[in-house]
Scaffold this motif. Structure first.
Motif: not given
Length: 502
Positions: A200-205, A86-97, A48-57
């Motif tokens: 701000t990072s890309l985190q791979l699971h 307060q200048f950050n948010i994060e998107i959590n990408v649900a794991p995919r096959p 499964l490919l899972g990731m979190e991507v942190e973003l700036n505003l």
């Protein structure tokens, strides 16, 4: 984001009880491994490919926008969450096959989600930026008032400073933008941990079977340097041109709980590459328990050993809380879903951005190379010292594509040559072993190949653009804002960064 906790003070008894609970949790992991209680034990899970991507505003003027609460309310999507600043948010990408052509559907859904989030953020006069470090961040943006409202973050800030006993010192000497010129040096004291939010990072699971966890973690450690060399995207902070991947030293220094005296004594840092290859995931949890005092000693009434005796799978809440405050570049993760425990390797060395296709290429290269090395007849980590892997990470972060990396049977080699001659074929084989379709492999690995051929990463492009603007007469502040505006336009255009022109 981490587990939410309430604002509070911790007593000596809280810390004693938490240490005891973490010890019982660690013992529970050992028993679960011995008794085969992980759902994937002896049965490798579907990849499964899972990731979190942190973003700036940012606002219209390209300055940091301290508006994450407003933006998250506008986005109204549970996949998007708050982050430290307060200048950050994060998107959590649900794991995919991670098989067939489905990876391309993940790329499309990520792009659609980000486009929709950007449109909603723009309605509040804010904009999203996928970049390793926001180049227009200045020292005044690290004031305590800009920590996000979530109580966890202020509590973590207080605990780090209580452990340290003094302000945080950032001291980083950069790489000259123009060869022959004197390098910039960022040297300052900070009274909050907000420089961490700049990173701000890309985190791979990757979910793995317990018996193969050590191989996957060791392989991830071995390739961290080449990952960073190929994907650098964080060259500027507080008006200074620093390293190609400045996230690495900034994060290490901004979360350091040690005053200078403890550093001199060799006490281990909280942001940690590690110090040895491992034979079992238990090695990592045991090190975390042995070496690092609690930062957030919040306890439950759970008895994980009694739960095991009763035939239940424990949540190991204290272990997970403690594990989340030891910032390994490749982190072990214990999780329980639907009453079943599993293990993941979380890769944390990569910056966010520059584009969605670059993010997907970074992910594909990591997963493919990891699988290829784990499947190899002779493990790469048996052929190189652990210190060489650690040195590779910091050398690559500093010098980017100009660095020299150590690789077994090759010796010291530039990352472009290493990738083109050795690692791309291994990544190709690894992706094929995962079942990734050939056109998908070609799509993403061609991006990695393009960076190796052109020697252009996000960091290289940012540095070149700012140097050109300064040569044309812009001040550093104006050059950084102008470069960021161009960067955002190209980020939305979506072409891979190695094709960007100045």
């Amino acid at each position: 984001m981490g587990t939410d906790v309430d604002q509070r003070d911790f007593s000596r008894e809280d810390r004693r009880r938490f240490r005891e609970q973490v010890g019982r949790c660690t013992e529970a992991v050992a028993r679960m491994l011995a008794d085969g209680l992980f759902t994937d034990q002896g049965n490798p899970p579907e990849p499964l490919l899972g990731m979190e991507v942190e973003l700036n505003l940012v606002d219209r003027a390209m300055n940091p926008a301290m508006s994450n609460a407003t933006v998250l309310e506008a986005i109204a999507d549970p996949d998007y969450q708050t982050e430290l600043g307060q200048f950050n948010i994060e998107i959590n990408v649900a794991p995919r096959p991670f098989v067939g052509a489905d990876t391309v559907s993940l790329e499309s859904s990520l792009r659609d989600s980000l486009n929709q989030a950007e449109a909603r953020a723009a309605s509040t006069d804010n904009h999203l930026v996928m970049i390793g470090m926001l180049p227009t961040l200045r020292q005044e943006h690290f004031a305590h008032q800009w920590i996000s409202a979530n109580p966890r973050y202020d509590l973590l800030n207080r605990q780090i400073f209580a452990a340290r006993g003094e302000d945080i010192e950032l001291d980083i000497t950069g790489i000259p933008l123009v060869p022959g010129e004197n390098p910039d040096r960022l040297r300052t004291s900070i009274d909050s941990i907000l420089p961490e939010a700049a990173c701000t990072s890309l985190q791979l699971h990757l979910r793995v079977a317990p018996e193969s966890f050590a191989d996957h973690w060791n392989a991830a450690q071995a390739i961290s340097g080449v990952q960073v060399a190929l994907a650098g995207n964080s060259p500027f902070l507080a008006g200074s041109a620093l390293w190609h991947e400045s996230r690495i030293p900034v994060f290490e220094q901004a979360t350091d709980t040690r005053p200078q005296e403890l550093i001199n004594q060799g006490v281990r840092p909280r942001v940690w590459f590690g110090e040895r290859w491992i034979t079992n995931i238990f090695d990592l949890f045991e090190e975390n328990t042995r070496y690092f005092p609690a930062l957030l000693p919040v306890t439950t009434d759970d008895d994980p050993l009694a739960q095991l005796e009763a035939g239940d799978i424990p949540e190991l809440t204290e272990l997970r809380m403690h594990n989340g405050t030891v910032y390994r570049w490749n982190r072990p993760v214990y999780d329980v879903i639907d009453g079943q425990a599993h293990l993941r390797v979380e890769n944390r060395v990569l910056p966010a951005g520059p584009t969605v296709v670059d993010v997907m290429a970074n992910a594909a290269f990591y997963y493919g190379l990891l699988r290829g090395l784990v499947d190899a007849e002779r493990p790469v980590w048996s052929q190189m010292s652990f210190d060489a892997a650690a040195e590779n990470l910091h050398t690559a972060a500093r010098d980017g594509m100009d660095c020299q990396l150590y690789w077994p049977t090759v010796g010291w080699v530039r990352p472009d040559e290493l990738v083109l001659r050795r690692l791309l074929p291994i990544a190709e084989e690894g992706l094929a072993a995962f079942g990734v379709a050939s056109d998908v492999r070609d799509r993403y690995l061609s991006v990695i190949e393009g960076r190796a051929i052109t020697l252009q990463t996000g960091s290289v492009w940012q540095r070149s653009c700012v140097a050109a603007r300064e040569e044309a007469g812009d001040s550093r502040e104006v050059a950084l804002s102008g470069m960021l505006s161009e960067y955002i336009e190209r980020m939305h255009d979506g072409a891979a960064v190695h094709t960007w022109e100045l």
